[in-house]
Design a protein around this motif. Structure first.
Motif, PDB file in Angstrom:
ATOM      1  N   ARG A 119      -8.074   8.836  15.539  1.00 14.05           N
ATOM      2  CA  ARG A 119      -6.844   9.605  15.730  1.00 14.05           C
ATOM      3  C   ARG A 119      -6.348   9.507  17.171  1.00 14.05           C
ATOM      4  O   ARG A 119      -5.137   9.494  17.419  1.00 14.05           O
ATOM      5  CB  ARG A 119      -7.076  11.066  15.324  1.00 14.05           C
ATOM      6  N   ALA A 147      -6.032   6.376   6.683  1.00 10.91           N
ATOM      7  CA  ALA A 147      -5.483   6.585   5.333  1.00 10.91           C
ATOM      8  C   ALA A 147      -6.588   6.983   4.365  1.00 10.91           C
ATOM      9  O   ALA A 147      -6.386   7.855   3.503  1.00 10.91           O
ATOM     10  CB  ALA A 147      -4.789   5.309   4.857  1.00 10.91           C
ATOM     11  N   GLU A 202      -9.298   8.598   5.204  1.00  7.77           N
ATOM     12  CA  GLU A 202      -9.625   9.989   5.514  1.00  7.77           C
ATOM     13  C   GLU A 202      -8.603  10.930   4.866  1.00  7.77           C
ATOM     14  O   GLU A 202      -8.969  11.984   4.340  1.00  7.77           O
ATOM     15  CB  GLU A 202      -9.649  10.207   7.022  1.00  7.77           C
ATOM     16  N   ASP A 203      -7.317  10.532   4.861  1.00  7.39           N
ATOM     17  CA  ASP A 203      -6.299  11.356   4.196  1.00  7.39           C
ATOM     18  C   ASP A 203      -6.610  11.496   2.704  1.00  7.39           C
ATOM     19  O   ASP A 203      -6.448  12.587   2.128  1.00  7.39           O
ATOM     20  CB  ASP A 203      -4.912  10.725   4.377  1.00  7.39           C
ATOM     21  N   ARG A 218      -9.334  13.934   2.117  1.00  6.36           N
ATOM     22  CA  ARG A 218      -8.868  15.325   2.293  1.00  6.36           C
ATOM     23  C   ARG A 218      -7.820  15.712   1.259  1.00  6.36           C
ATOM     24  O   ARG A 218      -7.294  16.820   1.299  1.00  6.36           O
ATOM     25  CB  ARG A 218      -8.289  15.492   3.707  1.00  6.36           C
ATOM     26  N   ASP A 260      -4.874  14.714   1.056  1.00  9.39           N
ATOM     27  CA  ASP A 260      -3.540  14.776   1.649  1.00  9.39           C
ATOM     28  C   ASP A 260      -2.822  13.495   1.244  1.00  9.39           C
ATOM     29  O   ASP A 260      -2.685  12.551   2.032  1.00  9.39           O
ATOM     30  CB  ASP A 260      -3.640  14.905   3.171  1.00  9.39           C
ATOM     31  N   TYR A 261      -2.368  13.457  -0.009  1.00 12.91           N
ATOM     32  CA  TYR A 261      -1.838  12.218  -0.562  1.00 12.91           C
ATOM     33  C   TYR A 261      -0.499  11.845   0.053  1.00 12.91           C
ATOM     34  O   TYR A 261      -0.164  10.659   0.166  1.00 12.91           O
ATOM     35  CB  TYR A 261      -1.717  12.327  -2.079  1.00 12.91           C
ATOM     36  N   ALA A 299       0.339  12.249   3.242  1.00 13.30           N
ATOM     37  CA  ALA A 299       0.003  11.571   4.500  1.00 13.30           C
ATOM     38  C   ALA A 299      -0.585  10.196   4.230  1.00 13.30           C
ATOM     39  O   ALA A 299      -0.272   9.221   4.930  1.00 13.30           O
ATOM     40  CB  ALA A 299      -0.967  12.423   5.307  1.00 13.30           C
ATOM     41  N   ALA A 300      -1.440  10.113   3.206  1.00 15.31           N
ATOM     42  CA  ALA A 300      -2.053   8.826   2.865  1.00 15.31           C
ATOM     43  C   ALA A 300      -0.986   7.824   2.448  1.00 15.31           C
ATOM     44  O   ALA A 300      -1.007   6.655   2.849  1.00 15.31           O
ATOM     45  CB  ALA A 300      -3.082   9.004   1.755  1.00 15.31           C
ATOM     46  N   ARG A 334       0.953   6.620   5.472  1.00 17.62           N
ATOM     47  CA  ARG A 334       0.155   5.736   6.316  1.00 17.62           C
ATOM     48  C   ARG A 334      -0.045   4.369   5.642  1.00 17.62           C
ATOM     49  O   ARG A 334       0.011   3.329   6.283  1.00 17.62           O
ATOM     50  CB  ARG A 334      -1.191   6.384   6.630  1.00 17.62           C
TER      51      ARG A 334
END
Length: 589
Positions: free
Chosen positions: A120, A137, A139-140, A143, A145-146, A148-149, A152
């Protein structure tokens, strides 16, 4: 009679099960660029950089630590690399080159939280690193966090690897966002890659199954060839699971029963299928993305880009700690680097109820043996023999283990168990009879050994190493010389550049009194295997009978240089002192 083990080259009786070939999808990434993580190249095994006495080199200067850390990375010493790269990073926390190395070393040490924190920091720069962006991506996705993924992945810096993995991960992210209708369009991005149709169909099927689209999933599995031999094991298992989830348990079991695969843990698989129904949990987005990451890892491994393959396999196991094939691939790469404890840790990470636990235990036993723990390897294989009561494979591996350590009675006993478990005299079983034949011959149980060699040739008539072993044994005993010569000549046609087989050809000419012919073949054998003491000894004997006494003594002296066993060394000393007849080696029977 000198030992066959000293002078007959043989391939491994059973090659270790390799995860990509046996269990993974048979896919290649064409034109994958090397990924700058971990310091290997397509010729990783040939790395010959000077060894860093890293444990004795404490961080003192930034330049020195950067060089030592970089060299430690090339030598796969991630602990020392971490120490020195961190020393530099503390002084230059925004240096992009140092950040990249620190990220790679942290990831290699399974320090994922630290690796992502470093990623990061790196990612705030406008100049992106393709793999660091990909890791973020992932890591997203972990988590959930689709959004954000998705952003990215759509913005990934271009690389040949990212162009392959990007659409696969995006397709799974689409599912996570409830956009199943966009999956097909996303996967069309893979059409530009040669050989990716099977991979694309696999993920179409997995995503359809995860979305509850049973009919579409079965159709895609069939298109991918999951129901046809020789489909990859993971493909067959996925289709069988979907059949069971659709309440077609008979079709699921039939798929498994149709496979004649000694690496398949049938007990585990059948138990899994019996408890699977429409209410069973479906593959999650993280698990599906891990499957995609493993696919790319296995393809990179086939391209011998092991550093990159290891990175993707670690991403896969980070997303899905149950990703058995990822652990198997990680273990295999560590084995290739002689990092045996790390390989053992990876194999041990495969869950006990995984269909691939049998494969992992076989690899674990082989690695324990390579690490000098024969007792541990024996215990693993013995337990597997008990649990896998109808499976010959653990017994074969145990026989191989005892054969390598020249414990002939134990090897014979293990091979006896294995052969008793064979269900048919199929061609593939020739190697088991060959292996037992070797152990029997070394244990001086020749009649049984001869039967096994003949059985191996009955099952697979064109095996040059079996023909050579049997032909040489007959030659050395002075029996069946016509048949022996025919076998060895055929073996030499099949493998004309094998020094041991060419030596056998020369030796039978010698034993039949055709010394000029013998010299021709034995000179060629000595060219092919110049440091083999037995071949040099044979050539000396042939020179002697061809009237070339000085050359004979030269070859016998040369043979002494190459660590002959005590019995041969004594014969060589007698020949050099008294000549051939006095050494008791002139009996051509």
């Amino acid at each position: 009679m000198e030992s066959q083990e000293q002078r007959v080259q043989r391939p491994a009786v059973r090659q270790a099960a390799r995860v990509v070939a046996v269990a993974g999808a048979a896919l290649l990434v064409v034109g994958c660029a090397q990924v700058p993580l971990g310091g290997d190249t397509a010729s990783e095994a040939a790395v010959s950089a000077p060894t860093v006495a890293a444990a004795e080199v404490l961080p003192r200067s930034l330049a020195g630590s950067y060089l030592v850390g970089s060299q430690a990375m090339r030598q796969f010493d991630s602990g020392i690399a971490q120490q020195h790269i961190d020393f530099v990073l503390n002084a230059e926390p925004e240096n992009r080159a140092v950040l990249t190395k620190a990220f790679a070393v942290s990831f290699d040490n399974n320090a994922y939280n630290r690796a992502f924190a470093l990623a990061r920091i790196f990612d705030v720069s406008e100049q992106k690193n393709p793999l660091i962006s990909l890791a973020l991506a992932v890591e997203d996705i972990q988590r959930r966090d689709y959004a954000a993924a998705s952003k990215r992945l759509n913005d990934l810096p271009s690389s040949s690897v990212n162009r392959a993995i990007g659409p696969l991960l995006l397709a799974w992210v689409n599912l996570g966002q409830g956009r199943y209708d966009q999956v097909e369009q996303t996967l069309t991005g893979l059409s530009a890659f040669t050989g990716f149709s099977a991979l694309t169909n696999l993920h179409r099927a997995l995503i359809a199954a995860a979305a509850g689209e049973h009919a579409a999933a079965i159709e895609h599995f069939q298109t991918a060839g999951a129901h046809k031999p020789p489909a990859a094991l993971r493909l067959t298992l996925a289709m069988a699971t979907e059949f069971a989830r659709g309440d077609n348990r008979q079709a699921a079991l039939s798929l498994i029963e149709s496979r004649d695969d000694p690496l398949l843990d049938r007990e585990q698989v059948i138990a899994h299928l019996q408890r699977t129904d429409s209410t069973s949990p479906r593959m999650s987005v993280a698990e599906g993305a891990a499957e995609a990451l493993f696919d790319i890892a296995s393809a990179l491994h086939r391209e011998r880009q092991n550093g990159s393959a290891l990175f993707f396999a670690r991403l896969a196991t980070y997303l899905d700690p149950k990703q058995a094939l990822g652990y198997l691939l990680i273990g295999e790469i560590h084995e290739s680097r002689a990092q045996l404890q790390r390989a053992l840790d990876a194999y041990q990470s495969v869950q006990t109820n995984s269909p691939f636990r049998l494969m992992a235990n076989l690899r674990r036993a082989e690695t324990l043996d390579a690490n000098g723990d024969k007792a541990g390897a024996t215990a693993v294989l013995t337990a597997m023999m008990t649990r896998q009561a109808g499976n010959p494979e653990p017994a074969i591996r145990l026989g191989d283990l005892h054969r390598r350590s020249e414990d002939w009675p134990q090897a014979i006993a293990a091979y006896d168990t294995a052969i008793a478990r064979l269900t048919a005299n199929e061609q593939a079983n020739w190697s088991v009879y060959y292996a037992r034949g070797i152990a029997l011959e070394r244990a001086k149980l020749w009649p049984r050994a001869e039967r096994d060699f003949l059985q191996a040739l009955t099952l697979s008539p064109d095996q040059p190493y079996v023909m050579n072993y049997l032909g040489y044994s007959w030659t050395d005993q002075g029996i069946n010389l016509d048949r022996a010569e025919a076998l060895i000549e055929k073996a030499a046609v099949l493998l004309p550049s094998d020094g041991y087989i060419v030596d056998s050809l020369g030796w039978i000419k010698y034993r039949r009194g055709r010394f000029d012919e013998a010299v021709t073949h034995l000179e060629r054998a000595a060219e092919l295997r110049p440091t083999d003491p037995v071949i040099n000894d044979h050539l000396g004997d042939a020179y002697w009978h061809a009237g070339r006494r000085n050359e004979a003594r030269f070859q016998w002296r040369r043979a002494q240089l190459f660590d002959p066993d005590p019995e041969l060394r004594e014969r060589l000393q007698t020949k050099l002192r008294d000549g051939l007849t006095a050494a008791g080696s002139d009996d051509r029977r």
